[in-house]
Write a protein that holds these residues in place. Structure first.
Motif, PDB file in Angstrom:
ATOM      1  N   SER A  94       0.815  -1.214   0.000  1.00  0.00           N
ATOM      2  CA  SER A  94       0.000   0.000   0.000  1.00  0.00           C
ATOM      3  C   SER A  94       0.848   1.262   0.000  1.00  0.00           C
ATOM      4  CB  SER A  94      -0.923   0.007   1.225  1.00  0.00           C
ATOM      5  OG  SER A  94      -1.754  -1.132   1.234  1.00  0.00           O
ATOM      6  N   VAL A  95       2.160   1.123   0.213  1.00  0.00           N
ATOM      7  CA  VAL A  95       3.061   2.269   0.129  1.00  0.00           C
ATOM      8  C   VAL A  95       2.929   2.899  -1.252  1.00  0.00           C
ATOM      9  CG1 VAL A  95       5.514   2.926   0.017  1.00  0.00           C
ATOM     10  CG2 VAL A  95       4.712   1.407   1.830  1.00  0.00           C
ATOM     11  N   LEU A  96       2.931   4.226  -1.309  1.00  0.00           N
ATOM     12  CA  LEU A  96       2.830   4.928  -2.588  1.00  0.00           C
ATOM     13  C   LEU A  96       4.233   5.157  -3.136  1.00  0.00           C
ATOM     14  CD1 LEU A  96       0.008   5.366  -1.369  1.00  0.00           C
ATOM     15  CD2 LEU A  96       0.027   7.672  -2.290  1.00  0.00           C
ATOM     16  N   ASN A  97       4.568   4.438  -4.189  1.00  0.00           N
ATOM     17  CA  ASN A  97       5.926   4.581  -4.721  1.00  0.00           C
ATOM     18  C   ASN A  97       5.980   4.069  -6.156  1.00  0.00           C
ATOM     19  OD1 ASN A  97       8.595   5.299  -4.695  1.00  0.00           O
ATOM     20  ND2 ASN A  97       9.224   3.894  -3.085  1.00  0.00           N
ATOM     21  N   ALA A  98       6.926   4.627  -6.899  1.00  0.00           N
ATOM     22  CA  ALA A  98       7.286   4.142  -8.229  1.00  0.00           C
ATOM     23  C   ALA A  98       8.755   4.487  -8.402  1.00  0.00           C
ATOM     24  CB  ALA A  98       6.441   4.804  -9.317  1.00  0.00           C
ATOM     25  N   PHE A  99       9.536   3.584  -8.976  1.00  0.00           N
ATOM     26  CA  PHE A  99      10.966   3.812  -9.107  1.00  0.00           C
ATOM     27  C   PHE A  99      11.538   2.839 -10.122  1.00  0.00           C
ATOM     28  CE2 PHE A  99      10.098   0.863  -5.703  1.00  0.00           C
ATOM     29  CZ  PHE A  99      11.041  -0.155  -5.852  1.00  0.00           C
ATOM     30  N   ALA A 100      12.814   3.009 -10.427  1.00  0.00           N
ATOM     31  CA  ALA A 100      13.465   2.146 -11.407  1.00  0.00           C
ATOM     32  C   ALA A 100      14.876   1.840 -10.955  1.00  0.00           C
ATOM     33  CB  ALA A 100      13.482   2.810 -12.786  1.00  0.00           C
ATOM     34  N   THR A 101      15.357   0.674 -11.349  1.00  0.00           N
ATOM     35  CA  THR A 101      16.769   0.321 -11.281  1.00  0.00           C
ATOM     36  C   THR A 101      17.152  -0.123 -12.691  1.00  0.00           C
ATOM     37  OG1 THR A 101      16.311  -1.984 -10.715  1.00  0.00           O
ATOM     38  CG2 THR A 101      16.578  -0.434  -8.868  1.00  0.00           C
ATOM     39  N   PRO A 102      18.421  -0.207 -13.021  1.00  0.00           N
ATOM     40  CA  PRO A 102      18.786  -0.628 -14.379  1.00  0.00           C
ATOM     41  C   PRO A 102      18.130  -1.958 -14.756  1.00  0.00           C
ATOM     42  CG  PRO A 102      20.704   0.227 -13.233  1.00  0.00           C
ATOM     43  CD  PRO A 102      19.605   0.153 -12.218  1.00  0.00           C
ATOM     44  N   GLY A 103      17.346  -1.930 -15.824  1.00  0.00           N
ATOM     45  CA  GLY A 103      16.675  -3.133 -16.303  1.00  0.00           C
ATOM     46  C   GLY A 103      15.324  -3.399 -15.679  1.00  0.00           C
ATOM     47  N   HIS A 104      14.915  -2.587 -14.698  1.00  0.00           N
ATOM     48  CA  HIS A 104      13.660  -2.837 -13.995  1.00  0.00           C
ATOM     49  C   HIS A 104      12.966  -1.523 -13.681  1.00  0.00           C
ATOM     50  CE1 HIS A 104      14.419  -7.145 -13.124  1.00  0.00           C
ATOM     51  NE2 HIS A 104      15.679  -6.761 -13.148  1.00  0.00           N
ATOM     52  N   VAL A 105      11.630  -1.542 -13.780  1.00  0.00           N
ATOM     53  CA  VAL A 105      10.833  -0.390 -13.354  1.00  0.00           C
ATOM     54  C   VAL A 105       9.671  -0.928 -12.538  1.00  0.00           C
ATOM     55  CG1 VAL A 105       9.449  -0.353 -15.487  1.00  0.00           C
ATOM     56  CG2 VAL A 105       9.669   1.717 -14.110  1.00  0.00           C
ATOM     57  N   TYR A 106       9.331  -0.210 -11.449  1.00  0.00           N
ATOM     58  CA  TYR A 106       8.382  -0.706 -10.469  1.00  0.00           C
ATOM     59  C   TYR A 106       7.293   0.327 -10.178  1.00  0.00           C
ATOM     60  CZ  TYR A 106      12.432  -3.702  -9.393  1.00  0.00           C
ATOM     61  OH  TYR A 106      13.507  -4.565  -9.479  1.00  0.00           O
ATOM     62  N   ALA A 107       6.103  -0.176  -9.855  1.00  0.00           N
ATOM     63  CA  ALA A 107       5.035   0.664  -9.306  1.00  0.00           C
ATOM     64  C   ALA A 107       4.323  -0.161  -8.257  1.00  0.00           C
ATOM     65  CB  ALA A 107       4.063   1.105 -10.394  1.00  0.00           C
ATOM     66  N   THR A 108       3.926   0.470  -7.162  1.00  0.00           N
ATOM     67  CA  THR A 108       3.240  -0.258  -6.103  1.00  0.00           C
ATOM     68  C   THR A 108       1.734  -0.293  -6.343  1.00  0.00           C
ATOM     69  OG1 THR A 108       2.936   1.702  -4.699  1.00  0.00           O
ATOM     70  CG2 THR A 108       5.007   0.470  -4.440  1.00  0.00           C
ATOM     71  N   ARG A 109       1.112  -1.283  -5.737  1.00  0.00           N
ATOM     72  CA  ARG A 109      -0.347  -1.396  -5.812  1.00  0.00           C
ATOM     73  C   ARG A 109      -1.020  -0.124  -5.301  1.00  0.00           C
ATOM     74  NH1 ARG A 109      -2.593  -2.477  -1.406  1.00  0.00           N
ATOM     75  NH2 ARG A 109      -0.971  -3.906  -0.655  1.00  0.00           N
ATOM     76  N   GLY A 110      -0.557   0.379  -4.160  1.00  0.00           N
ATOM     77  CA  GLY A 110      -1.156   1.574  -3.581  1.00  0.00           C
ATOM     78  C   GLY A 110      -1.050   2.778  -4.489  1.00  0.00           C
ATOM     79  N   PHE A 111       0.061   2.889  -5.193  1.00  0.00           N
ATOM     80  CA  PHE A 111       0.268   4.012  -6.101  1.00  0.00           C
ATOM     81  C   PHE A 111      -0.655   3.895  -7.315  1.00  0.00           C
ATOM     82  CE2 PHE A 111       2.832   6.419  -9.271  1.00  0.00           C
ATOM     83  CZ  PHE A 111       2.895   7.619  -8.593  1.00  0.00           C
ATOM     84  N   LEU A 112      -0.697   2.717  -7.914  1.00  0.00           N
ATOM     85  CA  LEU A 112      -1.532   2.507  -9.099  1.00  0.00           C
ATOM     86  C   LEU A 112      -3.000   2.760  -8.792  1.00  0.00           C
ATOM     87  CD1 LEU A 112       0.136  -0.758 -10.454  1.00  0.00           C
ATOM     88  CD2 LEU A 112       0.237   1.504 -11.523  1.00  0.00           C
ATOM     89  N   ALA A 113      -3.441   2.361  -7.608  1.00  0.00           N
ATOM     90  CA  ALA A 113      -4.858   2.504  -7.249  1.00  0.00           C
ATOM     91  C   ALA A 113      -5.303   3.955  -7.217  1.00  0.00           C
ATOM     92  CB  ALA A 113      -5.114   1.852  -5.892  1.00  0.00           C
ATOM     93  N   ARG A 114      -4.355   4.879  -7.052  1.00  0.00           N
ATOM     94  CA  ARG A 114      -4.708   6.294  -6.901  1.00  0.00           C
ATOM     95  C   ARG A 114      -4.537   7.106  -8.190  1.00  0.00           C
ATOM     96  NH1 ARG A 114      -3.719   3.839  -2.553  1.00  0.00           N
ATOM     97  NH2 ARG A 114      -4.508   4.517  -0.511  1.00  0.00           N
TER      98      ARG A 114
END
Length: 335
Positions: A94-114
């Motif tokens: 549920s943490v609101l976050n999105a970020f990337a590392t080399p070769g990977h990009v991430y978004a959290t469920r809590g962030f997407l929901a909003r």
């Protein structure tokens, strides 16, 4: 002491020779990079399991993952480094976050929901991809290595025998990658480049400004759930001005837009189930907080409520087991 200092010098020369300067595809300028592209990607893959673990695992919904992954890949294909592998992951927190590392990009469920529409997601993913394509992680790692080298040389001058401390192995650098933050100038560059990517891929670039306004509202309403997402970012007004400037300077107007450029209806339809799951996590998140406070009976009550909402989420049962263990009800916890 001279021999040890010589060892440090040899390590430094080896690192510089192995990587050296390379052209930044975003700026066109040459930059000193002590982390070659192959190692940059290897480090991203290395820390991936740790990131998934730290953020409570992956959110598993193959259809949603395909939909969001397609958006990420459209952005990646128009980026400055489309040749590097890129993987998208939804993190089940549920943490609101999105970020990337080399070769990977991430978004959290809590962030997407909003998020309100597809273009806002494209703006965020464009920003995070820009950090990778502009080599921001590699740049920050290179700076860390240089600091370690300088520290090593200084330590050797006063007799420190730990020459190996400056010869950062892949494991040490991988751990360092998790703790890196970007400078405000790098964040500004990611805003500019990310807006360019989303416009080039067909989304309305004005939604990058709407995304900044939404982030500002997150910071006001749910500051504790934003984690460190905004800690190194420039002030919201500055970011809006920067994005508006790049839209005008690069002529990222309506002629780039495909369809309505926003796709809110499609987004809301595809995100419906995730939002239902996210809402069901409210008692679980409360229960986890109670568990850290050693309020095991309260945590158990919250776990039971979460399970009553949705019985298809393993974390809810894990919380219940932990709460039962805390209450000394070991037999029930095993069940």
């Amino acid at each position: 002491m001279k021999a040890r200092t010589l060892i440090i010098g040899i390590v430094a020369v080896a690192l510089l020779g192995a990587a050296g300067c390379r052209v930044n595809p975003v700026t066109g300028g040459r930059e000193l990079m002590l982390v070659p592209e192959e190692q940059e990607l290897a480090l991203g893959h290395q820390v991936h399991p740790d990131i998934v673990f730290m953020y409570d695992g992956e959110y598993r919904d193959p259809e949603l993952h395909r939909y969001l992954g397609t958006i990420v890949m459209r952005l990646h294909e128009v980026s400055h480094r489309p040749q590097i592998p890129m993987q998208f992951t939804i993190l089940n927190t549920s943490v609101l976050n999105a970020f990337a590392t080399p070769g990977h990009v991430y978004a959290t469920r809590g962030f997407l929901a909003r998020l309100e529409n597809e273009a806002q997601f494209a703006a965020v993913m464009g920003h995070e991809l820009a950090h990778v394509t502009a080599g921001h992680s590699a740049r920050r790692l290179s700076d860390s290595i240089l600091v370690s080298l300088a520290t090593g040389v200084a330590d050797m001058a006063v007799g420190d025998a730990m020459a190996a401390r400056v010869a950062l192995g892949a494991g040490q650098v991988g751990v360092a990658l998790l703790g890196l933050s970007y400078s405000r100038e790098q964040e500004r560059q990611a805003d500019r480049v990310g807006t360019y990517y989303m416009a080039l891929a067909g989304w309305d670039a004005q939604q990058a400004i709407a995304m900044q306004e939404l982030l500002h509202s997150f910071a006001e309403r749910e500051p504790t759930r934003l984690e460190h997402f905004l800690s190194t970012h420039p002030p919201a007004d500055d970011r809006v001005d920067e994005i508006q400037a790049v839209i005008e300077e690069m002529d990222l107007g309506p002629h780039h837009v495909q369809g309505d450029g926003v796709f809110a209806e499609r987004w809301n339809r595809r995100l419906r189930r995730l939002r239902e799951v996210d809402a069901a996590f409210e008692p679980y998140d409360r229960g986890m907080k109670l568990l850290t406070e050693e309020n095991h009976s309260g945590a158990l009550e919250a776990a039971n409520r979460a399970i009553a909402n949705r019985s298809d989420q393993p974390p809810f049962f894990r919380l219940k087991g932990d709460a039962l263990l805390g209450l000394g009800r070991t037999g029930q916890a095993k069940d």
